[in-house]
Design a protein around this motif. Structure first.
Motif, short mmCIF file in Angstrom:
data_model
loop_
_atom_site.label_atom_id
_atom_site.label_comp_id
_atom_site.label_asym_id
_atom_site.label_seq_id
_atom_site.Cartn_x
_atom_site.Cartn_y
_atom_site.Cartn_z
N LYS A 160 -37.20 -79.76 21.12
CA LYS A 160 -37.38 -79.59 22.64
C LYS A 160 -35.93 -79.60 22.83
N ASP A 161 -35.32 -79.03 23.63
CA ASP A 161 -33.72 -78.65 24.25
C ASP A 161 -32.53 -79.42 22.80
N GLU A 162 -32.83 -79.31 21.71
CA GLU A 162 -32.00 -79.50 20.20
C GLU A 162 -31.45 -78.10 20.22
N SER A 163 -29.72 -78.15 20.18
CA SER A 163 -28.90 -77.17 19.51
C SER A 163 -28.50 -77.60 17.89
N LEU A 164 -27.46 -76.27 17.72
CA LEU A 164 -27.80 -76.41 16.28
C LEU A 164 -26.72 -77.46 15.97
#
Ligand code: SF4
Length: 368
Positions: A160-164
């Motif tokens: 969750k909420d992790e970006s590339l």
């Protein structure tokens, strides 16, 4: 013919929010009792085969004390190994010490699998984990110093909420370490995990797909030999895990472990009380296999790998042609499967949708 053994050590110092493995908090007395029972179980079931691989997983095997690890190796030293064996133990950077690594080395361990998962603060917070870059680097250096050079690191993504960008920095850090293997896992929760109960919201599927593609791209120089696994070269592929993907037989020892012997797949109990009372097998934990069942497993496991199903080996194993059992020609014509020599496989660019391709193949059962 059995060539592999999995041994489960279900103890951890901390319980991670996403964890569905069979585990419990470390407790000295309980570990001592467990090791005693593990020794009984192995003595009762092991038939002196010469093994290619041993894999000690968990839980966190490195949570055991030196004395307890010593007891564990007294047990594993009774298992015969061939000259080119692979002996893996799973470790956590928080609980590993130079003394424990020395002990591993002394007791024939030649591969370490570290559960790192991430070094990103937000991800670690969600996963209920910790990580110290300096401890990680020092530990890897020490492994090399004593000749433990075959090292895997686990990476979790799609949190969750992790970006590339977050994922990229995790990958960059792992790549900067002198290791030979990377296993990746997209976070999927079982219902009874803490995160699931708290109402965790998954990232959307498009981003999950982008993350998988990013991993494949960033690890291009590795041998992407299984959907989620990358080795620095063919010689660093996990021999133990290939036992599973090649649908070969293996022992499962310890709480919740599973095994495959002859006509049977079995699962051990997840109840520590039952286990300590020598009541090892889970209720409904035995699956009797017909040839049709074995072929089913062969297909779903083999097709996870780069080389897929070797049709010649299939024929040697089952005394029939795969094309007489399943219609794979139509999937080849649609570009979903590739036949190259004897190897029938899913092309790497379609691995993200491999489950649906396997389902379509299984639906094409002849006389099914
Ligand atoms: S993920 Fe690993 S370390 Fe965390 S609780 Fe589960 S078994 Fe233990």
């Amino acid at each position: 013919m059995i060539k592999s053994a999995y041994i489960h050590i279900p103890f951890c110092y901390k319980i991670c929010s996403y964890c569905d493995f069979c585990k419990m908090f470390y407790n000295k007395e309980l570990v001592d009792k467990y090791l005693k029972e593990l020794s009984n179980e192995i003595t009762d079931s092991y038939n002196n085969e010469v093994l290619d691989t041993i894999y000690i997983g968990g839980g966190t095997p490195s949570s055991l004390s030196i004395k307890q690890l010593d007891k564990l190796f007294n047990i594993t030293n009774k298992l015969k190994l061939n000259d080119n064996y692979e002996f893996t133990i799973e470790c956590n950077f928080d609980s590993i010490t130079p003394e424990k690594l020395d002990l591993f080395k002394k007791n024939k361990v030649n591969r370490i699998s570290f559960g790192l998962e991430s070094i990103n603060k937000n991800k670690l917070k969600i996963l209920d984990r910790t990580a110290s870059k300096s401890k990680i680097k020092k530990t890897i250096e020490y492994c090399h110093k004593i000749g433990l050079n075959n090292i895997n690191i686990d990476l979790i993504y799609a949190v969750k909420d992790e970006s590339l960008e977050d994922l990229l920095s995790d990958i960059d850090f792992i790549k900067s370490l002198d290791i030979t293997h990377i296993s990746t896992y997209s976070l999927i929760l079982e219902e009874h995990t803490k995160l699931y109960i708290e109402g965790y919201k998954y990232i959307n599927e498009d981003l999950d797909r982008e993350m998988y593609d990013l991993i494949c791209n960033e690890l291009k120089e590795y041998d992407h030999y299984e959907i989620s696994n990358f080795a620095k070269g063919k010689e660093y592929r996990s021999i133990h895990n290939q036992t599973y993907w090649h649908n070969n037989e293996y022992y499962g020892f310890g709480l919740s472990s599973s095994g495959y012997l002859g006509q049977v797949r079995y699962e051990k109990t997840r109840s520590i009380n039952k286990y300590l009372n020598h009541d090892y097998i889970k209720e409904d934990g035995i699956e009797y296999l017909s040839t049709k069942d074995k072929i089913y497993y062969e297909i779903i496991l083999n097709l996870r790998t780069k080389e897929g199903i070797n049709l010649k080996e299939f024929n040697n194993k089952y005394h029939q042609e795969l094309k007489d059992v399943y219609d794979y020609e139509s999937l080849i014509n649609k570009g979903l499967l590739v036949l190259d020599g004897n190897n029938l496989y899913i092309p790497e660019n379609l691995w993200y949708i491999s489950n649906s391709i396997i389902v379509r193949l299984l639906e094409g059962e002849k006389n099914g």
